[in-house]
Design a protein around this motif. Structure first.
Motif, PDB file in Angstrom:
ATOM      1  N   SER A 288      -1.585   8.828  -2.188  1.00 54.95           N
ATOM      2  CA  SER A 288      -2.998   9.191  -2.132  1.00 54.95           C
ATOM      3  C   SER A 288      -3.299  10.014  -0.880  1.00 54.95           C
ATOM      4  O   SER A 288      -2.894   9.659   0.226  1.00 54.95           O
ATOM      5  N   LYS A 289      -4.025  11.121  -1.040  1.00 60.94           N
ATOM      6  CA  LYS A 289      -4.277  12.043   0.070  1.00 60.94           C
ATOM      7  C   LYS A 289      -5.593  11.766   0.777  1.00 60.94           C
ATOM      8  O   LYS A 289      -5.682  11.878   1.999  1.00 60.94           O
ATOM      9  N   ASN A 290      -6.643  11.434   0.025  1.00 64.53           N
ATOM     10  CA  ASN A 290      -7.944  11.210   0.648  1.00 64.53           C
ATOM     11  C   ASN A 290      -7.976   9.834   1.302  1.00 64.53           C
ATOM     12  O   ASN A 290      -7.893   8.807   0.625  1.00 64.53           O
ATOM     13  N   ARG A 291      -8.138   9.834   2.628  1.00 66.32           N
ATOM     14  CA  ARG A 291      -8.041   8.581   3.377  1.00 66.32           C
ATOM     15  C   ARG A 291      -9.101   8.516   4.474  1.00 66.32           C
ATOM     16  O   ARG A 291      -9.480   9.540   5.026  1.00 66.32           O
ATOM     17  N   LEU A 292      -9.541   7.285   4.761  1.00 67.54           N
ATOM     18  CA  LEU A 292     -10.405   7.024   5.901  1.00 67.54           C
ATOM     19  C   LEU A 292      -9.799   5.876   6.699  1.00 67.54           C
ATOM     20  O   LEU A 292      -9.382   4.874   6.114  1.00 67.54           O
ATOM     21  N   SER A 293      -9.748   6.022   8.008  1.00 67.35           N
ATOM     22  CA  SER A 293      -9.215   4.966   8.858  1.00 67.35           C
ATOM     23  C   SER A 293     -10.330   4.404   9.723  1.00 67.35           C
ATOM     24  O   SER A 293     -11.122   5.151  10.304  1.00 67.35           O
TER      25      SER A 293
ATOM     26  N   ARG B 122     -10.866  -5.427   3.569  1.00 70.06           N
ATOM     27  CA  ARG B 122      -9.448  -5.544   3.911  1.00 70.06           C
ATOM     28  C   ARG B 122      -8.633  -5.135   2.684  1.00 70.06           C
ATOM     29  O   ARG B 122      -9.109  -5.218   1.556  1.00 70.06           O
ATOM     30  N   LEU B 123      -7.411  -4.706   2.920  1.00 68.08           N
ATOM     31  CA  LEU B 123      -6.515  -4.460   1.798  1.00 68.08           C
ATOM     32  C   LEU B 123      -6.264  -5.775   1.080  1.00 68.08           C
ATOM     33  O   LEU B 123      -6.233  -6.838   1.685  1.00 68.08           O
ATOM     34  N   ALA B 124      -6.073  -5.695  -0.248  1.00 65.28           N
ATOM     35  CA  ALA B 124      -5.958  -6.926  -1.040  1.00 65.28           C
ATOM     36  C   ALA B 124      -4.771  -6.915  -1.989  1.00 65.28           C
ATOM     37  O   ALA B 124      -4.761  -7.662  -2.964  1.00 65.28           O
ATOM     38  N   TYR B 125      -3.758  -6.087  -1.714  1.00 65.82           N
ATOM     39  CA  TYR B 125      -2.529  -6.209  -2.506  1.00 65.82           C
ATOM     40  C   TYR B 125      -1.972  -7.621  -2.302  1.00 65.82           C
ATOM     41  O   TYR B 125      -1.426  -8.227  -3.229  1.00 65.82           O
ATOM     42  N   ALA B 126      -2.150  -8.140  -1.085  1.00 65.93           N
ATOM     43  CA  ALA B 126      -1.808  -9.524  -0.769  1.00 65.93           C
ATOM     44  C   ALA B 126      -3.015 -10.160  -0.089  1.00 65.93           C
ATOM     45  O   ALA B 126      -3.692  -9.522   0.717  1.00 65.93           O
ATOM     46  N   ILE B 127      -3.297 -11.416  -0.446  1.00 68.87           N
ATOM     47  CA  ILE B 127      -4.350 -12.174   0.220  1.00 68.87           C
ATOM     48  C   ILE B 127      -3.810 -13.571   0.504  1.00 68.87           C
ATOM     49  O   ILE B 127      -2.759 -13.960  -0.012  1.00 68.87           O
ATOM     50  N   SER B 128      -4.506 -14.330   1.310  1.00 75.15           N
ATOM     51  CA  SER B 128      -4.049 -15.680   1.624  1.00 75.15           C
ATOM     52  C   SER B 128      -4.350 -16.622   0.459  1.00 75.15           C
ATOM     53  O   SER B 128      -5.269 -16.384  -0.338  1.00 75.15           O
TER      54      SER B 128
ATOM     55  N   PHE C 236      -7.829   3.235   4.538  1.00 76.59           N
ATOM     56  CA  PHE C 236      -8.235   3.038   3.151  1.00 76.59           C
ATOM     57  C   PHE C 236      -8.085   4.357   2.399  1.00 76.59           C
ATOM     58  O   PHE C 236      -8.516   5.405   2.890  1.00 76.59           O
ATOM     59  N   ALA C 237      -7.499   4.297   1.211  1.00 80.22           N
ATOM     60  CA  ALA C 237      -7.262   5.506   0.418  1.00 80.22           C
ATOM     61  C   ALA C 237      -7.730   5.294  -1.007  1.00 80.22           C
ATOM     62  O   ALA C 237      -7.895   4.158  -1.476  1.00 80.22           O
ATOM     63  N   GLU C 238      -7.964   6.393  -1.710  1.00 86.31           N
ATOM     64  CA  GLU C 238      -8.307   6.311  -3.133  1.00 86.31           C
ATOM     65  C   GLU C 238      -7.200   5.552  -3.873  1.00 86.31           C
ATOM     66  O   GLU C 238      -6.020   5.828  -3.699  1.00 86.31           O
ATOM     67  N   GLY C 239      -7.612   4.595  -4.686  1.00 85.29           N
ATOM     68  CA  GLY C 239      -6.655   3.804  -5.447  1.00 85.29           C
ATOM     69  C   GLY C 239      -6.252   2.513  -4.776  1.00 85.29           C
ATOM     70  O   GLY C 239      -5.580   1.673  -5.392  1.00 85.29           O
ATOM     71  N   ASP C 240      -6.644   2.290  -3.516  1.00 83.00           N
ATOM     72  CA  ASP C 240      -6.281   1.053  -2.819  1.00 83.00           C
ATOM     73  C   ASP C 240      -7.040  -0.142  -3.400  1.00 83.00           C
ATOM     74  O   ASP C 240      -8.211  -0.038  -3.794  1.00 83.00           O
ATOM     75  N   LYS C 241      -6.364  -1.278  -3.407  1.00 86.98           N
ATOM     76  CA  LYS C 241      -6.963  -2.546  -3.807  1.00 86.98           C
ATOM     77  C   LYS C 241      -7.523  -3.207  -2.551  1.00 86.98           C
ATOM     78  O   LYS C 241      -6.811  -3.373  -1.562  1.00 86.98           O
ATOM     79  N   ILE C 242      -8.807  -3.598  -2.592  1.00 86.64           N
ATOM     80  CA  ILE C 242      -9.431  -4.154  -1.385  1.00 86.64           C
ATOM     81  C   ILE C 242     -10.173  -5.442  -1.723  1.00 86.64           C
ATOM     82  O   ILE C 242     -10.473  -5.735  -2.873  1.00 86.64           O
ATOM     83  N   ILE C 243     -10.489  -6.198  -0.674  1.00 87.22           N
ATOM     84  CA  ILE C 243     -11.260  -7.430  -0.822  1.00 87.22           C
ATOM     85  C   ILE C 243     -12.422  -7.408   0.156  1.00 87.22           C
ATOM     86  O   ILE C 243     -12.291  -6.961   1.290  1.00 87.22           O
ATOM     87  N   GLN C 244     -13.591  -7.846  -0.319  1.00 83.00           N
ATOM     88  CA  GLN C 244     -14.757  -7.996   0.538  1.00 83.00           C
ATOM     89  C   GLN C 244     -14.602  -9.292   1.332  1.00 83.00           C
ATOM     90  O   GLN C 244     -14.274 -10.338   0.772  1.00 83.00           O
ATOM     91  N   THR C 245     -14.812  -9.242   2.655  1.00 75.66           N
ATOM     92  CA  THR C 245     -14.519 -10.401   3.495  1.00 75.66           C
ATOM     93  C   THR C 245     -15.752 -11.153   3.980  1.00 75.66           C
ATOM     94  O   THR C 245     -15.624 -12.229   4.573  1.00 75.66           O
ATOM     95  N   VAL C 246     -16.944 -10.599   3.741  1.00 79.20           N
ATOM     96  CA  VAL C 246     -18.175 -11.302   4.114  1.00 79.20           C
ATOM     97  C   VAL C 246     -19.189 -11.128   2.987  1.00 79.20           C
ATOM     98  O   VAL C 246     -19.087 -10.205   2.179  1.00 79.20           O
TER      99      VAL C 246
ATOM    100  N   GLN D  79       0.833  -1.200   0.000  1.00 74.45           N
ATOM    101  CA  GLN D  79       0.000   0.000   0.000  1.00 74.45           C
ATOM    102  C   GLN D  79       0.868   1.252   0.000  1.00 74.45           C
ATOM    103  O   GLN D  79       0.634   2.194  -0.767  1.00 74.45           O
ATOM    104  N   LYS D  80       1.886   1.255   0.852  1.00 78.04           N
ATOM    105  CA  LYS D  80       2.782   2.409   0.940  1.00 78.04           C
ATOM    106  C   LYS D  80       3.535   2.617  -0.371  1.00 78.04           C
ATOM    107  O   LYS D  80       3.701   3.751  -0.836  1.00 78.04           O
ATOM    108  N   THR D  81       3.981   1.519  -0.990  1.00 83.30           N
ATOM    109  CA  THR D  81       4.781   1.625  -2.213  1.00 83.30           C
ATOM    110  C   THR D  81       3.936   1.986  -3.425  1.00 83.30           C
ATOM    111  O   THR D  81       4.320   2.830  -4.238  1.00 83.30           O
TER     112      THR D  81
END
Length: 736
Positions: free
Chosen positions: A582-587, A648-654, A593-603, A575-577
């Motif tokens: 990205s400036k717009n973020r929600l924690s 969840r972030l999804a740059y890496a998943i199990s 989570f920021a604009e442009g982040d790759k995410i996965i739905q977990t439920v 995410q950092k790399t």
């Protein structure tokens, strides 16, 4: 001198300026607060509910000097009150606590109503309609959110006072609503049964603090069901009776005779059921016991009926389908199709490149000349999409086919309202657990055929059971096992190496940097070396040499969640790399989570029509209204701040999470840090997720361990035995 030196005990009143850290699981927080008459901000550490900038705290504790962090206030109790200053109120309203109120409306509210604004929202919300931009719909959103948050806060305060963290408190509120506190006081052990992510230990700690006794019947019964659920989470349908009694008595520190009495009561009420598995005394949760038996009986019932397509001469059908598709089938493929045409229930299994898709398509072409309705489905949305693309026919998830009702938590399609089909095809059947297969078979009309397609060498289902393996092992279900790799697939090193891994053989890797191929093994010396090489490979080497997009095309698959090379750490680094600018973020809930982040739905979220495992890109973050929008490829979905625990972030998943999916590029770290997970089927499953390129970044020793280790957790199930028994009963009936 000790690490920390006590200075004095006291109580301080402070306003939250910044939340430096908050752990949603246990409430541990590091806060920067402002105290009256103090020029500098003060650091407060302690456990508290989730709080926001601007809130007023009353902290009781002691001042301490920490060598690393300096002077800080260690609070043993933190009470949270609404802010009492204009600036505090403004920051409180803008913090995201209330839906529909961001910085803009927070400023507007305070400007017009001053310190009275919180009372106005509580008692006279209609007065807000006088403000520009405030309509009835917006007002309703704000007032409902305010009332909801007020109730949530009561529940959070109650739970925090008993050691339960914020994230779990939100889950409890979502499940029980306004009855949460009453339910918990009556039977806190319901938490372990009703709410995902809350186990017996948490429920037990809460119960003991609420005054429940160590030998309470509720406690003993909950422990028995908890251990059976825990075994189900590990893939087992049942548990050895003696093991259950021993573990529960030791864990609860009560006598085994007391646990035996509790077990007898649970069995009398049929919540737990005893049964023999291979001459061993076992016990089941009732739902799993009935599911296994139902599956065996449904399969037997399906097999006993006539073929929906009646008799088809394969000697005529196969040349016909070859002329229609323009594909010359091999001898093994012809045999597979001929076998499939003879049976009403059949399993088609094999690894990559062995022609499963060709056989399914040919079979569908042939039987469609004799039947009207064919349904195609798969356990996940991604698998269903792939099935649709490969067959040219509509395919749905199993939940959609069965018309899942999220409110009733049930399927509309069942034995009383069966599916309308003459043939049901299920892809990625290795992912089926016993409960889902039970619901699916229950809804199949008895005159329908069933084709299960899957790869039994992949990881077993996440849920309990090993249905595909047990069916094949019983020899009571016709099975076509494909092993021949076809010429086009054989040119792929991904396919070749997947089969080599499956046979426990040495992996072939291209070492010639001048020649492009689709499979690489990059050796590494340590976990730290793996991380550095992985970041370089994902962000630079693959995009530059193969022109793949690092977010959309490349998927990192890790064997474990934790450790340096685990999912969690790799996500933060990637995410950092890849998206650190990205400036717009929600924690929320410990993740930013920021604009442009790759995410996965977990439920599964049936209201939003998105499902566990769906991957998307955040396209916008609205910091004003505390919302974000995710592009899932076929739809854009909006999330409120309090819904972000589903993401969840999804740059890496199990690797487990990747089952049923395919990605253009797969990168897999393999290290001895993952020793407990290193097994052949794990690496095999990860490698077979890659379509165009697979890169293993591995410690040679770790990779060798994984490929040689054929260990596959032996699951305690009885489907094989039940299918065999059904067959014997049928043969007996025929003789009589």
């Amino acid at each position: 001198m000790t690490e920390e030196t006590k200075i004095k005990q006291e109580s301080i009143r402070a306003t939250v300026e910044r939340v430096t850290f908050h752990n949603p699981d246990n409430g541990f927080s590091v806060l920067q607060v402002a105290v009256k008459d103090q020029q500098d901000l003060i650091t407060v550490v302690g456990n508290t509910q989730e709080i926001h900038a601007g809130e007023l705290l009353i902290c009781e504790g002691e001042w301490q000097h920490n060598r690393q962090h300096g002077v800080q206030f260690k609070a043993n109790q933190i009470l949270v009150n609404p802010p009492d200053s204009l600036e505090g109120i403004r920051r409180y309203l803008a913090s995201g606590l209330i839906k529909g109120v961001g910085k803009h409306f927070a400023d507007l509210f305070v400007e017009h109503f001053g310190k009275d604004i919180l009372d106005i929202i509580e008692k006279e919300p209609a007065r807000l309609l006088s403000l520009p931009g405030m309509g009835e719909k917006k007002l309703q959103l704000i007032t409902e959110s305010w009332q909801s948050q007020r109730k949530v806060r009561e529940i959070i305060l109650f739970l925090h006072s008993h050691g339960v963290g914020t994230a779990r408190a939100y889950r409890i509120y979502k499940t029980y609503g306004e009855m949460s506190i009453e339910i918990l006081k009556t039977n806190p052990y319901r938490l372990a049964l009703d709410i995902f992510g809350i186990g017996f230990k948490t429920a037990d700690e809460l119960a003991l603090k609420l005054g429940f006794k160590a030998d309470s019947p509720l406690r003993l019964a909950a422990a028995l069901r908890h251990y059976l659920q825990q075994e189900a989470g590990n893939g087992h349908c049942a548990m050895l009776k003696e093991d259950l009694l021993t573990q529960t008595s030791q864990q609860l520190q009560v006598s085994k005779s007391l646990m035996l009495s509790a077990l007898a009561e649970e069995m009398a009420d049929e919540r737990i059921i005893a049964s023999e598995i291979k001459d061993q005394s076992c016990v089941y949760l009732a739902a799993l016991y009935h599911a296994e038996r139902n599956v065996a009986e449904y399969i037997e019932c399906l097999q006993s009926g006539p073929l929906p397509w009646k008799t088809i001469d394969s000697n005529k059908a196969i040349p016909w389908v070859e002329s229609k598709t323009g594909i010359q089938l091999s001898e093994s493929q012809c045999q597979a199709i001929a076998t499939a045409l003879k049976y009403k229930v059949i399993i088609i299994t094999g690894g990559p490149g062995v022609g499963k898709t060709t056989i399914v398509n040919s079979l569908l072409r042939i039987v469609k000349t004799k039947i009207k309705q064919v349904l195609l489905c798969a356990p996940t949305g991604r698998a269903a999409k792939r099935l649709s693309e490969s067959t040219g026919c509509e395919a749905k998830t199993i939940h959609r086919v069965l018309e899942y009702d999220p409110r009733g938590r049930s399927f509309k399609r069942n034995e009383h309202n069966p599916l309308e089909c003459d043939l049901l095809v299920v892809d990625e059947s290795s992912m089926l657990d016993i409960m889902l297969l039970n619901h699916l078979l229950k809804a199949i009309p008895t005159n329908s055929g069933l084709v299960l397609v899957g790869d039994i060498d992949q990881l077993p289902s996440v849920g309990p059971g090993r249905v595909l393996q047990d069916m094949i092992a019983s020899k009571m279900v016709a099975t076509v096992k494909l092993t021949e790799i076809f010429r086009q697939a054989g040119s792929s090193q991904i396919v070749v190496n997947a089969h080599r891994i499956n046979q426990g053989e040495f992996i072939h890797s291209n070492t010639d940097n001048k020649t492009l191929t689709d499979f690489y093994v990059i050796p590494a010396n340590s976990p730290e070396d793996i991380v550095q090489k992985l970041l370089t490979v994902v962000t630079k080497r693959i995009p530059q040499r193969f022109h793949f997009n690092p977010k959309k095309d490349i998927q990192v698959l890790a064997p474990m969640q934790k450790t340096l090379t685990g999912v969690q750490n790799l996500n933060l680094l990637l995410q950092k790399t890849l998206n650190g600018h990205s400036k717009n973020r929600l924690s929320r809930f410990g993740t930013t989570f920021a604009e442009g982040d790759k995410i996965i739905q977990t439920v599964n979220n049936y209201d939003k029509d998105i499902y566990n495992g769906d991957i998307g890109i955040i396209t916008s973050v609205n910091m004003k209204d505390n919302q974000l929008v995710v592009d899932f490829g076929d739809q854009n979905v909006s999330f409120e701040l309090n819904e972000l625990d589903e993401l969840r972030l999804a740059y890496a998943i199990s690797i487990h999470k990747s089952q049923g999916s395919e990605y253009p590029v797969v990168v897999i770290p393999v290290t001895t840090q993952h020793f407990m997970m290193l097994a052949r089927n794990l690496i095999y499953t990860g490698v077979t997720r890659g379509k165009k390129l697979v890169v293993l970044i591995a410690e040679p020793k770790a990779l060798a361990i994984a490929v040689k280790n054929q260990r596959s957790a032996d699951r305690l199930t009885n489907l094989e035995g039940l299918l065999t028994a059904c067959q014997k009963n049928r043969n007996t009936r025929r003789k009589n």
